[in-house]
Design an enzyme around this catalytic site. Structure first.
Site, short mmCIF file in Angstrom:
data_model
loop_
_atom_site.label_atom_id
_atom_site.label_comp_id
_atom_site.label_asym_id
_atom_site.label_seq_id
_atom_site.Cartn_x
_atom_site.Cartn_y
_atom_site.Cartn_z
CG HIS A 1 25.23 29.37 62.42
ND1 HIS A 1 26.38 29.26 63.16
CD2 HIS A 1 24.23 28.89 63.22
CE1 HIS A 1 26.09 28.73 64.33
NE2 HIS A 1 24.80 28.50 64.39
CG ASP B 1 16.41 28.32 64.65
OD1 ASP B 1 15.98 27.42 65.38
OD2 ASP B 1 17.27 29.13 65.00
N1 CMC Z 1 19.31 37.63 55.63
C1 CMC Z 1 19.88 38.63 54.93
N2 CMC Z 1 21.13 39.08 55.17
C2 CMC Z 1 21.83 38.51 56.15
C3 CMC Z 1 21.29 37.45 56.93
C4 CMC Z 1 19.99 37.01 56.62
N3 CMC Z 1 19.45 36.02 57.32
N4 CMC Z 1 22.21 37.05 57.84
C5 CMC Z 1 23.27 37.83 57.65
N5 CMC Z 1 23.06 38.71 56.65
C6 CMC Z 1 24.03 39.68 56.11
C7 CMC Z 1 24.16 40.86 57.07
O1 CMC Z 1 23.30 41.92 56.71
C8 CMC Z 1 25.62 41.21 56.89
O2 CMC Z 1 25.75 41.96 55.71
P1 CMC Z 1 26.98 43.04 55.56
O3 CMC Z 1 28.24 42.26 55.66
O4 CMC Z 1 26.74 43.63 54.19
O5 CMC Z 1 26.80 44.04 56.68
C9 CMC Z 1 26.32 39.88 56.67
O6 CMC Z 1 25.30 39.02 56.12
C10 CMC Z 1 26.88 39.24 57.94
O7 CMC Z 1 25.84 39.23 58.92
P2 CMC Z 1 26.09 39.42 60.47
O8 CMC Z 1 24.78 39.72 61.13
O9 CMC Z 1 27.21 40.40 60.68
O10 CMC Z 1 26.60 37.97 60.84
P3 CMC Z 1 26.65 37.37 62.28
O11 CMC Z 1 27.61 36.25 62.25
O12 CMC Z 1 26.86 38.45 63.29
O13 CMC Z 1 25.14 36.87 62.50
C11 CMC Z 1 23.16 35.59 62.44
C12 CMC Z 1 24.70 35.56 62.34
C13 CMC Z 1 22.66 34.17 62.64
C14 CMC Z 1 22.73 36.42 63.68
C15 CMC Z 1 22.58 36.22 61.16
O14 CMC Z 1 22.96 35.47 60.03
C16 CMC Z 1 21.05 36.37 61.20
O15 CMC Z 1 20.56 37.39 61.71
N6 CMC Z 1 20.30 35.37 60.67
C17 CMC Z 1 18.84 35.38 60.77
C18 CMC Z 1 18.42 34.95 62.17
C19 CMC Z 1 18.58 33.46 62.38
O16 CMC Z 1 18.22 32.65 61.56
N7 CMC Z 1 19.14 33.11 63.58
C20 CMC Z 1 19.31 31.71 63.97
C21 CMC Z 1 20.75 31.34 64.11
S1 CMC Z 1 21.00 29.55 64.17
C22 CMC Z 1 20.29 29.01 65.63
C23 CMC Z 1 20.96 29.56 66.83
O17 CMC Z 1 22.17 29.40 66.98
O18 CMC Z 1 20.25 30.12 67.65
#
Ligand code: CMC
Length: 432
Positions: A310, A367
């Protein structure tokens, strides 16, 4: 008031530091460009507060979520969805009369215009219901043009709030009925919001339908847990669109569109699709779970553990904690045995003990378990994000109202241009 100092070349400027009511500090840079000529660059607005707001507070490190000061755990346990909607939109828990008036106001607007019913004939049968919901909410502005008045009085605004809350549920349920080729079921105003939605989804004109109280109570909880989440992608979208003074329906239809993406609300659908893929690939065996965990950690695999991670919660998502318990209870009560729940639990256990997920502070989000609950209730996968949208409606409405009433300026960010510098036009016959 304390100040921050910024030194650019030899010039030092002072920037005011402001704090919110929960003591979160921020540097106010609103005069930065005027005083220095500089702008800030912040991809994804990870460090930028785009507004002050008194609606929802969340502390991602401590796993706290409060609507208007009330902890989410208490609201999920004790309230109805419309009571929470009132709280979020108007700022206080309603007294008995206020709640009765608000509930009957919403209930009396559950019908949608008969001409809108004809829209469904124009959509392909398998149209994704999020596209239908977004476009039909936008179309509500054509049926209720009083929303276009630049200075709406309170009565008119309240009326449109009630229309939106009521009709979006009917529009959503009818999108599902259309997708399976069944006649739509008209709302029944003897039911409360959640029961009425389940009735419109699952009743058939050919049979008696008994609303299941356990499902009603689970849906009520799910809607409350999704009701607001401060400046997430869809809520910011509602504010950005609304900042051009676009009307309530149009702004919220844009919010629905933003929610659709798999990194936001679309994740609940993506979680169940992922669990199904793992199930088809060998199920909850140790080898299979290990294989998938490895894939989730490998950036080149193109796979992420959906429902984990998140932007704000870096400890745990309090909504996921409540939903995990609710998923267990509801599946038990409805006597549903779902092999995907076993896979979800094993994946969660592995991920929570794996260095990759620990170091990156990746925990289950809302989710991760909501999709399993919807599945147990018989709600089809494509409707999951629609359920999220219905829940988030009060939050979008409250943010739109707050933004409009504070008369915030139109959102118009800057950019750092990295394209070609000025060059002369080349006639077509001289281009290589
Ligand atoms: N599985 C594997 N690796 C992950 C995941 C995951 N679910 N989420 C983040 N990472 C890794 C990502 O690859 C990155 O690695 P590095 O630092 O080596 O490049 C690191 O963790 C940080 O990720 P980010 O994408 O830069 O983080 P963010 O804050 O931009 O994104 C997120 C947050 C929710 C988009 C992301 O965690 C994600 O894609 N999760 C899966 C989708 C999901 O469950 N979304 C629902 C969010 S909650 C409900 C809502 O608010 O809608």
């Amino acid at each position: 008031m304390s100040k921050a100092e910024l030194k650019i070349d030899d010039k030092v400027i002072e920037l005011p530091v402001i704090t919110g009511t929960e003591n979160e500090p921020a540097i106010d840079i609103s005069k930065l460009r005027a005083e220095t000529g500089y702008v800030t660059l912040d991809y994804g607005l990870k460090n930028t507060a785009v507004t002050k707001s008194s609606i929802t507070y969340l502390d991602g490190e401590k796993g706290i979520l409060q609507y208007r000061g009330y902890p989410i755990e208490q609201l999920a346990e004790k309230s109805s969805f419309l009571e929470v909607a009132y709280l979020i939109i108007y700022g206080e828990l309603p007294n008995k009369t206020e709640l009765e008036d608000f509930t009957s106001g919403v209930t009396n607007h559950t019908l949608v215009h008969e001409n809108m019913k004809k829209f469904y004939e124009g959509y392909p049968q398998h149209a994704h219901p999020m596209g239908v919901l977004s476009s039909m909410i936008c179309a509500l502005s054509a049926f209720y043009p009083d929303i276009l008045e630049p200075e709406m009085d309170k009565k008119s605004l309240d009326l449109n709030v009630q229309r939106l809350l009521a009709k979006s549920a009917t529009i959503a349920a009818w999108a599902y009925k259309n997708s399976i080729g069944h006649p739509v079921m008209y709302p029944q105003n003897r039911f409360d919001y959640s029961a009425n939605f389940l009735y419109m989804m699952f009743a058939k004109p050919t049979e008696e339908y008994e609303v299941n109280d356990k499902m009603v109570s689970a849906l009520n909880k799910l809607l409350i847990l999704h009701a607001d989440h401060e400046q997430n992608c869809s809520t910011s979208t509602v504010r950005v669109v609304g900042s051009s003074q676009a009307n309530l329906y149009t702004s919220i239809s844009a919010g629905v569109a933003a929610l659709w993406g798999p990194l936001h609300g679309g994740a609940n659908q993506a979680v169940v699709e992922m669990l199904q893929k793992i199930y088809d690939d060998g199920g909850a065996t140790k080898e299979n779970i290990d294989k998938w965990i490895k894939l989730f950690k490998d950036k080149n695999s193109g796979q992420r553990l959906m429902g984990f991670g998140h932007r704000v919660y870096k400890n745990f998502d309090p909504r996921a904690r409540i939903l995990k318990k609710a998923a267990d209870e509801v599946l038990n009560e409805l006597k549903v045995k779902d092999p995907l729940l076993d896979i979800a639990k094993k994946l969660e256990h592995h991920a929570l003990n794996d260095d990759y997920f620990i170091e990156k502070k990746l925990y289950p989000n809302v989710d991760y378990y909501s999709g399993l609950l919807y599945r147990a209730m018989g709600i089809p996968t494509e409707m999951f994000t629609v359920m999220f949208a219905l829940g988030r409606m009060p939050g979008w409405i409250a943010n739109w109202i707050e933004m409009s009433q504070e008369k915030q300026p139109i959102t118009r960010p800057r950019q750092i241009y990295t394209g070609e510098t000025k060059r002369e036009y080349v006639p077509l016959n001289k281009r290589g």
